[in-house]
Design a protein around this motif. Sequence first.
Motif, PDB file in Angstrom:
ATOM      1  N   CYS A   1      28.721  42.834  24.298  1.00 43.68           N
ATOM      2  CA  CYS A   1      29.238  42.709  25.667  1.00 43.68           C
ATOM      3  C   CYS A   1      30.315  41.642  25.797  1.00 43.68           C
ATOM      4  CB  CYS A   1      28.107  42.376  26.637  1.00 43.68           C
ATOM      5  SG  CYS A   1      27.040  43.768  27.012  1.00 43.68           S
ATOM      6  N   GLN A   2      31.372  42.021  26.466  1.00 46.03           N
ATOM      7  CA  GLN A   2      32.319  41.066  27.032  1.00 46.03           C
ATOM      8  C   GLN A   2      32.012  41.008  28.517  1.00 46.03           C
ATOM      9  OE1 GLN A   2      36.464  42.002  26.472  1.00 46.03           O
ATOM     10  NE2 GLN A   2      37.093  40.798  28.250  1.00 46.03           N
ATOM     11  N   VAL A   3      31.919  39.813  29.072  1.00 46.63           N
ATOM     12  CA  VAL A   3      31.541  39.643  30.468  1.00 46.63           C
ATOM     13  C   VAL A   3      32.638  38.890  31.206  1.00 46.63           C
ATOM     14  CG1 VAL A   3      29.861  38.655  32.074  1.00 46.63           C
ATOM     15  CG2 VAL A   3      29.084  39.622  29.903  1.00 46.63           C
ATOM     16  N   THR A   4      33.034  39.425  32.351  1.00 45.11           N
ATOM     17  CA  THR A   4      33.926  38.724  33.262  1.00 45.11           C
ATOM     18  C   THR A   4      33.257  38.672  34.626  1.00 45.11           C
ATOM     19  OG1 THR A   4      35.902  39.539  32.117  1.00 45.11           O
ATOM     20  CG2 THR A   4      36.196  38.639  34.343  1.00 45.11           C
ATOM     21  N   THR A   5      33.065  37.472  35.152  1.00 49.34           N
ATOM     22  CA  THR A   5      32.513  37.305  36.495  1.00 49.34           C
ATOM     23  C   THR A   5      33.647  37.005  37.461  1.00 49.34           C
ATOM     24  OG1 THR A   5      30.393  36.464  35.668  1.00 49.34           O
ATOM     25  CG2 THR A   5      30.945  35.979  37.952  1.00 49.34           C
ATOM     26  N   SER A   6      33.725  37.784  38.518  1.00 55.13           N
ATOM     27  CA  SER A   6      34.742  37.585  39.543  1.00 55.13           C
ATOM     28  C   SER A   6      34.155  36.793  40.699  1.00 55.13           C
ATOM     29  CB  SER A   6      35.251  38.939  40.043  1.00 55.13           C
ATOM     30  OG  SER A   6      36.144  38.764  41.125  1.00 55.13           O
ATOM     31  N   LEU A   7      34.829  35.723  41.088  1.00 54.02           N
ATOM     32  CA  LEU A   7      34.412  34.879  42.199  1.00 54.02           C
ATOM     33  C   LEU A   7      35.461  34.953  43.295  1.00 54.02           C
ATOM     34  CD1 LEU A   7      33.294  31.755  40.122  1.00 54.02           C
ATOM     35  CD2 LEU A   7      31.839  33.588  40.994  1.00 54.02           C
ATOM     36  N   ALA A   8      35.005  34.968  44.528  1.00 45.76           N
ATOM     37  CA  ALA A   8      35.932  35.159  45.651  1.00 45.76           C
ATOM     38  C   ALA A   8      36.864  33.979  45.855  1.00 45.76           C
ATOM     39  CB  ALA A   8      35.143  35.425  46.932  1.00 45.76           C
ATOM     40  N   GLY A   9      36.438  32.781  45.465  1.00 47.31           N
ATOM     41  CA  GLY A   9      37.278  31.601  45.633  1.00 47.31           C
ATOM     42  C   GLY A   9      37.122  30.920  46.971  1.00 47.31           C
ATOM     43  N   ARG A  10      36.036  31.197  47.685  1.00 45.93           N
ATOM     44  CA  ARG A  10      35.835  30.581  48.999  1.00 45.93           C
ATOM     45  C   ARG A  10      35.241  29.185  48.904  1.00 45.93           C
ATOM     46  NH1 ARG A  10      33.544  35.674  52.635  1.00 45.93           N
ATOM     47  NH2 ARG A  10      35.489  36.891  52.620  1.00 45.93           N
TER      48      ARG A  10
ATOM     49  N   SER B   1      39.430  34.303  30.126  1.00 48.05           N
ATOM     50  CA  SER B   1      38.845  35.493  29.534  1.00 48.05           C
ATOM     51  C   SER B   1      38.459  35.251  28.087  1.00 48.05           C
ATOM     52  CB  SER B   1      39.817  36.678  29.595  1.00 48.05           C
ATOM     53  OG  SER B   1      40.153  36.955  30.924  1.00 48.05           O
ATOM     54  N   PRO B   2      37.327  35.813  27.666  1.00 50.12           N
ATOM     55  CA  PRO B   2      36.937  35.716  26.269  1.00 50.12           C
ATOM     56  C   PRO B   2      37.737  36.703  25.433  1.00 50.12           C
ATOM     57  CG  PRO B   2      35.364  37.042  27.459  1.00 50.12           C
ATOM     58  CD  PRO B   2      36.371  36.547  28.470  1.00 50.12           C
ATOM     59  N   GLY B   3      37.584  36.633  24.142  1.00 48.62           N
ATOM     60  CA  GLY B   3      38.284  37.553  23.262  1.00 48.62           C
ATOM     61  C   GLY B   3      37.792  38.976  23.408  1.00 48.62           C
TER      62      GLY B   3
ATOM     63  N   PRO C   1      29.877  30.495  35.862  1.00 48.83           N
ATOM     64  CA  PRO C   1      28.900  31.054  34.943  1.00 48.83           C
ATOM     65  C   PRO C   1      29.460  31.107  33.536  1.00 48.83           C
ATOM     66  CG  PRO C   1      30.022  32.811  36.090  1.00 48.83           C
ATOM     67  CD  PRO C   1      30.563  31.517  36.653  1.00 48.83           C
ATOM     68  N   PRO C   2      28.630  31.362  32.536  1.00 51.40           N
ATOM     69  CA  PRO C   2      29.158  31.542  31.179  1.00 51.40           C
ATOM     70  C   PRO C   2      29.963  32.831  31.079  1.00 51.40           C
ATOM     71  CG  PRO C   2      26.807  32.034  31.239  1.00 51.40           C
ATOM     72  CD  PRO C   2      27.157  31.472  32.584  1.00 51.40           C
ATOM     73  N   GLY C   3      30.793  32.921  30.043  1.00 46.91           N
ATOM     74  CA  GLY C   3      31.626  34.095  29.857  1.00 46.91           C
ATOM     75  C   GLY C   3      32.957  33.940  30.550  1.00 46.91           C
ATOM     76  N   GLY C   4      33.685  35.027  30.670  1.00 43.48           N
ATOM     77  CA  GLY C   4      34.962  34.993  31.352  1.00 43.48           C
ATOM     78  C   GLY C   4      34.789  34.907  32.850  1.00 43.48           C
ATOM     79  N   THR C   5      35.736  34.288  33.515  1.00 45.72           N
ATOM     80  CA  THR C   5      35.689  34.205  34.977  1.00 45.72           C
ATOM     81  C   THR C   5      37.059  34.557  35.552  1.00 45.72           C
ATOM     82  OG1 THR C   5      36.184  31.839  34.960  1.00 45.72           O
ATOM     83  CG2 THR C   5      33.870  32.470  35.075  1.00 45.72           C
ATOM     84  N   ARG C   6      37.013  35.090  36.753  1.00 41.68           N
ATOM     85  CA  ARG C   6      38.229  35.418  37.494  1.00 41.68           C
ATOM     86  C   ARG C   6      38.011  34.950  38.926  1.00 41.68           C
ATOM     87  NH1 ARG C   6      40.706  38.802  40.937  1.00 41.68           N
ATOM     88  NH2 ARG C   6      42.733  39.672  40.358  1.00 41.68           N
ATOM     89  N   VAL C   7      38.914  34.146  39.453  1.00 35.81           N
ATOM     90  CA  VAL C   7      38.752  33.588  40.787  1.00 35.81           C
ATOM     91  C   VAL C   7      39.881  34.078  41.683  1.00 35.81           C
ATOM     92  CG1 VAL C   7      38.548  31.485  42.154  1.00 35.81           C
ATOM     93  CG2 VAL C   7      37.628  31.543  39.834  1.00 35.81           C
TER      94      VAL C   7
END
Length: 257
Positions: free
Chosen positions: A37-46, A6-8, A53-59
């Motif tokens: 903007c704070q950005v978090t991209t959620s990925l399913a993990g399949r 996660s970004p700040g 992607p750039p920014g925060g990610t959640r898998v």
Amino acid sequence: MPAERSPGRGPARHVLILGGTTEARRLAEALEHHPSCQVTTSLAGRVAAPLLPPGGTRVGGFGGVAGLAGWIVGSGVTHVVDATHPFAERISFNAAEAEALTGVPTLALRRPGWTPGPGDDWRFAGSLEEAAAALPGLGGRAFLTTGRMGLHTFAHLTDTWFLVRSVDPPEGPVPPRLEVLLARGPFALADERELLARHRIDVLVTKDSGGSATAPKLAAAREARIPVLVVRRPAVPAGVPETDSVEVVLDWLGTGS
């Protein structure tokens, strides 16, 4: 536990992108340097090694509607963009229900589906099960591009030879006559022509995923005069506004030019 990066904190908007698609990545790239903007991209993990992607990610999964709603509230999300794959139907309905619980607005970013043109020989199925039932009457050497997760649906077809293309190797039951091609799009038309000819493919099976990355296979099938069995898209949640334009999403977020 899902992996997070996660970004700040601090920006006025926290945008949760339910991603895994080219459109989701383009949106994250467009917002990458936006100071509000704070950005978090959620990925399913399949996928074993996804393109982050750039920014925060959640898998990983959220744990259903309640988990998604809790994460939205707990993380201070102000906007949700459902940019998931057109066939990832469960998360889209979860997002719509989470909006009802949290009041955080959701916009769907969905690529248009494919439409047949002159010279195309398309047949339609409402599900993978319907496609498996119809396939034996259309050809004996199938190029199956519906993804590895549903491959078990075709496992009982012992007389059909399958070429399966996916990013990761398939798991679980598979058809007995099978060759797996590990590849990630986009795919060029010349390569798709060669693939159909080399494997003597006489029927193409695909989901109506839309987009340009894998569309050349449709043109190659048209040129080769082979039938295409297309699995229609599942239903989408009612009442959720949608667009196929990243620019429209940016305007909705108040970050457009």
